[in-house]
Design a protein around this motif. Structure first.
Motif, mmCIF file in Angstrom:
data_model
loop_
_atom_site.group_PDB
_atom_site.id
_atom_site.type_symbol
_atom_site.label_atom_id
_atom_site.label_comp_id
_atom_site.label_asym_id
_atom_site.label_seq_id
_atom_site.Cartn_x
_atom_site.Cartn_y
_atom_site.Cartn_z
ATOM 1 N N SER A 1 1.052 -1.267 -0.110
ATOM 2 C CA SER A 1 -0.075 0.252 0.026
ATOM 3 C C SER A 1 1.043 1.145 -0.055
ATOM 4 C CB SER A 1 -0.906 -0.027 1.254
ATOM 5 O OG SER A 1 -1.649 -1.040 1.311
ATOM 6 N N ILE A 2 1.812 1.156 0.820
ATOM 7 C CA ILE A 2 2.940 2.490 1.114
ATOM 8 C C ILE A 2 3.594 2.481 -0.558
ATOM 9 C CG2 ILE A 2 4.882 3.349 1.885
ATOM 10 C CD1 ILE A 2 4.372 1.837 4.570
ATOM 11 N N GLN A 3 3.912 1.633 -1.154
ATOM 12 C CA GLN A 3 4.507 1.940 -2.583
ATOM 13 C C GLN A 3 3.493 2.288 -3.590
ATOM 14 O OE1 GLN A 3 7.807 1.064 -2.748
ATOM 15 N NE2 GLN A 3 7.413 2.184 -4.610
ATOM 16 N N MET A 4 2.305 1.914 -3.460
ATOM 17 C CA MET A 4 1.269 2.523 -4.528
ATOM 18 C C MET A 4 0.963 3.936 -4.053
ATOM 19 S SD MET A 4 -2.097 0.023 -4.771
ATOM 20 C CE MET A 4 -1.735 -1.665 -4.016
ATOM 21 N N ILE A 5 1.079 4.529 -2.689
ATOM 22 C CA ILE A 5 0.892 5.941 -2.288
ATOM 23 C C ILE A 5 2.287 6.605 -2.681
ATOM 24 C CG2 ILE A 5 0.635 7.433 -0.553
ATOM 25 C CD1 ILE A 5 -1.961 6.141 -1.185
ATOM 26 N N LYS A 6 3.405 6.007 -2.697
ATOM 27 C CA LYS A 6 4.745 6.778 -2.919
ATOM 28 C C LYS A 6 4.682 7.145 -4.333
ATOM 29 C CE LYS A 6 8.571 4.902 -0.201
ATOM 30 N NZ LYS A 6 9.619 3.841 -0.129
#
Ligand code: ADP
Length: 251
Positions: free
Chosen positions: A101-106
């Motif tokens: 999820s963090i990767q997608m937001i990044k």
């Protein structure tokens, strides 16, 4: 008896009318903007500079994305309210789900910094993995959206041994939420109207969806906020050994 029934019907009818009016307003604003810029491009294409054309096309794209988000959120709300959605529960290690999820937001907020910390040997939690990711995406997206570029969003996962729970905290250095507004933010279509939030796009459904999903999965959501930033925490019970291995389907 009849009076109470009529009152209930009136309240339901009013809620329905309010809902239609809010949705129509949310749809009309981006649609008006898309039509306006498309009209200008069609009628004055040759008079516009390439930069102006690109700017107008970007606005059309942005407003279309806004409409897609709204429709997706409305579909989620409608499925949740009709109680027809089946959740597939699984005992899972939440760390890889949070990492993705963090990767997608990044990829979306290139100038923010993201810090991810977690305790060792965390227990598994019993959740629907898609819905769990949706919760994380909503909270991390808000943490990024309501804070300045170059600020840090910290995601922390810890275990509370006394309560036998796993706590996921999403903390930002953003604009914060006043005590008075904290009681409203989880309501449907609730947006805080201030000079700081007015420029930021949203439809006020994200936290309503997040809270409903967390509670459906027997979790809790808490928030603390100050003018220096907000900290949203979601708390889930640790899975038991009996939860391992099987998929449980519940409404
Ligand atoms: P929206 O689509 O407006 O972001 P949400 O339901 O996700 O809708 O949030 C409701 C409101 O709560 C937002 O409009 C914003 O005013 C406030 N809010 C949510 N998250 C944060 C945050 N991390 N920092 C400051 N304000 C927030």
């Amino acid at each position: 008896m009849q009076d109470t029934r009529d009152e209930k019907l009136n309240t339901l009818e009013q809620a329905h009318i309010d809902f239609i009016s809010t949705v129509s307003h949310e749809l009309r604003t981006p649609l008006t903007s898309i039509r306006g810029f498309a009209d200008t491009l069609l009628s004055s294409y040759d008079k516009l500079t390439p930069e102006q054309r690109e700017k107008f096309l970007l606005i059309i794209k942005e407003q279309s994305n806004r409409l897609i988000n709204l429709v997706e959120n409305l579909l989620t709300v409608s499925k949740m309210q009709s109680n027809k959605e089946l959740l597939i529960y699984k005992a899972v290690d939440c760390i890889p789900l949070i990492e993705s999820s963090i990767q997608m937001i990044k990829n979306q907020y290139k100038t923010h910094k993201y810090v991810f910390n977690y305790d060792k040997n965390l227990p598994k939690i019993l959740v629907d993995t898609d819905k769990f990711q949706q919760i994380l995406l909503n909270l991390t997206d808000n943490a990024s959206k309501y804070s300045n570029d170059n600020s840090t969003v910290t995601i922390k996962v810890s275990q509370n041994f006394n309560e036998n729970t796993v706590i996921i905290s999403v903390k930002d250095e953003g604009i914060g939420i006043s005590n008075e507004d904290l009681s409203k933010i989880f309501n449907k279509f609730s947006r805080i109207d201030s000079p700081l939030t007015r420029k930021i796009q949203g439809n006020g459904l994200g936290l309503y969806i997040t809270k409903t999903l967390v509670e459906k999965m027997n979790g809790k959501i808490e928030v603390e906020s100050s003018p220096k930033g907000s900290d949203f925490k979601v708390i889930f019970k640790a899975a038991t050994p009996e939860d391992n291995g099987i998929n449980k389907i519940k409404e």
